[in-house]
Motif scaffolding. Structure first.
Motif: not given
Length: 297
Positions: A238-244
């Motif tokens: 997800s977008k949040n996981q890609l931020n991580s």
């Protein structure tokens, strides 16, 4: 009650003294039914020769040795051990580390108990870091670890306990990965078989009081590994996981994290990584001083 066979594999390359310490910690396990496989990745002299000089006949009889005649990397060596394993369950030990005496018994009990309640990919445990100054008990992230969590960060660490068949069904370790091999493998394992459980018990002794042969010191390898890892797993994130993933990328590639990007990327799963990276960049001396407070001996 039948005690299932547990395979402990140790990949090694030219570290006979450390390998001896690792093996002694497996011999000292409270759980009795253990198969030990030493996967020798082209050591010179061969590990079999050095072990013949340092172990008793009884100890050598407990060890199965598989070998790459020329060095091909830890993943290839681990996969040799996986192919040779007879245990119903399997776990790994790096040749420069050690097990606390109760580790295998605790991991097996936790796996069996939790598997009765839900599908389970693996069990892990916290670590005791052994440094030149003393020991640090690191007990972050224990409890239930979901696939969503693992797509943010490697909450498990460097070793798991799982069914041997499970590790074989995800094709073991990827020899093309120059680093991040454990993270990649555990993620594939959880995608296939379910969540993980991480015990609070700090039963893995992680020795950082030496620097011999540490792949994590190579920025080029770390950077290349991250690119391969993201290419393999990006489509599931997800977008949040890609931020991580971006935070991990900056760390692996030795790049700076700005305050603006930190605010934009931070979330509940990566905040410790964000804080650690900022501390390292701007307050490296303070971070080291705070770390020493946690030494226990």
């Amino acid at each position: 009650m039948t005690q299932p066979l547990v395979t402990v594999y140790i990949a090694t390359h030219n570290r006979p003294q450390m390998l001896h310490r690792a093996l002694q910690s497996v011999f000292a396990q409270s759980y009795p039914n253990i198969e030990i496989i030493v996967a020798d990745d082209g050591s010179a002299p061969p590990a079999a020769d050095t072990l013949a000089k340092t172990l008793t006949d009884e100890q050598r009889a407990k060890i199965k040795i598989v070998r790459n005649e020329t060095p091909q990397g830890a993943c290839h060596a681990r996969n040799l051990a996986l192919a040779a394993a007879d245990g119903e369950f399997i776990t790994g030990l790096d040749d420069d580390d050690a097990f606390a005496p109760q580790r295998v018994e605790e991991l097996l009990d936790a796996f069996i108990d939790n598997e009765k309640k839900q599908p389970l990919a693996c069990v892990a445990a916290c670590i005791t870091e052994v440094t030149a100054e003393g020991q640090i008990t690191r007990q972050f992230d224990h409890g239930r670890i979901t696939l969503n969590m693992m797509r943010h960060y490697n909450f498990i660490g460097n070793q798991v306990f799982t069914r041997t068949d499970y590790l074989r069904r995800v094709d073991g370790f990827d020899p093309e990965m120059p680093a991040m091999q454990d993270y990649d493998t555990w993620l594939r394992l959880m995608e296939r078989f379910g969540p993980a459980i991480k015990l609070k018990s700090a039963s893995y002794l992680w020795y950082t009081d030496h620097e011999q042969g540490r792949i994590t010191k190579s920025t080029a390898k770390r950077a290349r590994a991250f690119d391969i890892f993201l290419q393999k797993h990006r489509h599931t994130m997800s977008k949040n996981q890609l931020n991580s993933m971006r935070i991990i990328e900056l760390k692996m590639k030795g790049q700076s994290l700005t305050g603006f990007e930190a605010v934009r990327r931070v979330n509940r799963y990566n905040y410790r990584s964000v804080v650690a990276l900022l501390l390292q960049q701007y307050f490296g001396g303070l971070k080291r001083a705070l770390g020493k407070i946690r030494y226990k001996g």
